[in-house]
Design an enzyme around this catalytic site. Structure first.
Site, PDB file in Angstrom:
ATOM      1  N   HIS A 127       0.948  -1.305  -0.655  1.00 55.91           N
ATOM      2  CA  HIS A 127       0.267  -0.069   0.248  1.00 55.91           C
ATOM      3  C   HIS A 127       1.286   1.138  -0.042  1.00 55.91           C
ATOM      4  CE1 HIS A 127      -3.214  -2.920   2.619  1.00 55.91           C
ATOM      5  NE2 HIS A 127      -3.797  -2.364   0.794  1.00 55.91           N
ATOM      6  N   LYS A 164     -17.901  -5.494   7.620  1.00 56.06           N
ATOM      7  CA  LYS A 164     -16.962  -7.068   7.206  1.00 56.06           C
ATOM      8  C   LYS A 164     -16.114  -6.974   9.158  1.00 56.06           C
ATOM      9  CE  LYS A 164     -12.473  -7.466   4.155  1.00 56.06           C
ATOM     10  NZ  LYS A 164     -12.061  -6.170   3.049  1.00 56.06           N
ATOM     11  N   ARG A 202      -1.264  -5.890  -7.976  1.00 54.80           N
ATOM     12  CA  ARG A 202      -1.145  -7.000  -7.825  1.00 54.80           C
ATOM     13  C   ARG A 202      -0.104  -8.135  -8.621  1.00 54.80           C
ATOM     14  NH1 ARG A 202      -2.708  -8.163  -1.956  1.00 54.80           N
ATOM     15  NH2 ARG A 202      -4.678  -9.034  -3.300  1.00 54.80           N
ATOM     16  N   SER A 222      -2.458  -7.892   3.159  1.00 60.57           N
ATOM     17  CA  SER A 222      -3.305  -7.842   4.632  1.00 60.57           C
ATOM     18  C   SER A 222      -3.349  -8.889   5.671  1.00 60.57           C
ATOM     19  CB  SER A 222      -4.701  -6.550   4.763  1.00 60.57           C
ATOM     20  OG  SER A 222      -3.673  -5.618   4.396  1.00 60.57           O
TER      21      SER A 222
HETATM   22  O1  PNS Z   1      -8.882  -2.848   0.974  1.00 58.48           O
HETATM   23  P1  PNS Z   1     -10.027  -3.565  -0.583  1.00 58.48           P
HETATM   24  O2  PNS Z   1     -10.091  -4.139   1.078  1.00 58.48           O
HETATM   25  O3  PNS Z   1      -9.572  -4.262  -1.354  1.00 58.48           O
HETATM   26  O4  PNS Z   1     -10.777  -2.192  -0.786  1.00 58.48           O
HETATM   27  C1  PNS Z   1     -12.244  -2.148  -1.463  1.00 58.48           C
HETATM   28  C2  PNS Z   1     -12.540  -0.975  -1.469  1.00 58.48           C
HETATM   29  C3  PNS Z   1     -12.654   0.024  -0.162  1.00 58.48           C
HETATM   30  C4  PNS Z   1     -12.210   0.335  -2.150  1.00 58.48           C
HETATM   31  C5  PNS Z   1     -14.264  -1.068  -1.845  1.00 58.48           C
HETATM   32  O5  PNS Z   1     -14.945  -2.547  -1.178  1.00 58.48           O
HETATM   33  C6  PNS Z   1     -15.014   0.021  -2.120  1.00 58.48           C
HETATM   34  O6  PNS Z   1     -14.537   1.219  -2.085  1.00 58.48           O
HETATM   35  N1  PNS Z   1     -16.563  -0.108  -0.975  1.00 58.48           N
HETATM   36  C7  PNS Z   1     -16.915   1.290  -1.094  1.00 58.48           C
HETATM   37  C8  PNS Z   1     -18.619   1.109  -1.151  1.00 58.48           C
HETATM   38  C9  PNS Z   1     -18.842   1.852  -3.197  1.00 58.48           C
HETATM   39  O7  PNS Z   1     -18.620   2.385  -2.820  1.00 58.48           O
HETATM   40  N2  PNS Z   1     -19.233  -0.055  -3.555  1.00 58.48           N
HETATM   41  C10 PNS Z   1     -19.520   0.343  -5.131  1.00 58.48           C
HETATM   42  C11 PNS Z   1     -18.314  -0.823  -5.549  1.00 58.48           C
HETATM   43  S1  PNS Z   1     -18.550  -2.113  -6.546  1.00 58.48           S
END
Ligand code: PNS
Length: 164
Positions: A17, A41, A90, A129
């Protein structure tokens, strides 16, 4: 001013990150790293703890802000007049989910939120993570995965959890 947001769970932030943060910060005038407050989560660190860890880890990067958000990314980005989201890739296994999410965000925002992908530097391509947490849970060495102060916080967290 060119602004971008790097959203994620960051539970905890890894060198992978931080590599993406440094590179994105060099490309934009202002980068907001934002922790998703995801009630669905379960996480090792609270949102507040993750925000504080990220603040400490990015304290030398002057144009990086750290924040948290709930709900849809497109709404949070629009409220801050941000039109670019950063995500790290990645491996090919990340691609399908990330492509779908980027296209969904583009559709939902009517083209107002674009996603820029940065390919993770090869040395960090294996990092996640989840694996950091699993290694630490079983007492393994995570020195090559996270900054030292994060390593101590992760071990401390598991000590507390196991002591309960
Ligand atoms: O580190 P992560 O868990 O892979 O991050 C995922 C994240 C936070 C980028 C994604 O889950 C997100 O943007 N969630 C917010 C909800 C949202 O906007 N959902 C619509 C897109 S499918």
């Amino acid at each position: 001013m060119k602004k971008a947001i790097y959203p994620g769970s960051f539970d905890p932030v890894t060198f992978g990150h931080l590599d993406v943060i440094e590179r994105a910060a060099a490309m934009f005038d202002e980068l907001t790293v934002s922790v998703l407050n995801n009630v669905a989560k379960s996480s090792l660190f609270s949102v507040e703890e993750r925000v504080n860890i990220l603040k400490e880890a990015t304290k030398d990067l002057e144009n990086v802000k750290v924040d948290s958000f709930s709900g849809l990314l497109i709404d949070y980005a629009a409220s801050r007049d941000i039109h670019v989201a950063i995500r790290g890739l990645r491996a090919i296994t990340d691609f399908e989910y990330e492509l779908q999410t980027a296209q969904t965000n583009s559709m939902l925002s009517k083209g107002s939120l674009d996603t820029v992908f940065l390919t993770t530097s090869l040395e960090y391509a294996y990092l996640s993570s989840s694996s950091v947490k699993e290694i630490a849970y079983f007492g393994g060495d995570i020195s090559q995965c996270v900054p030292d102060f994060v390593k101590e916080l992760v071990y401390e967290k598991y000590k507390q959890i196991k002591g309960k």
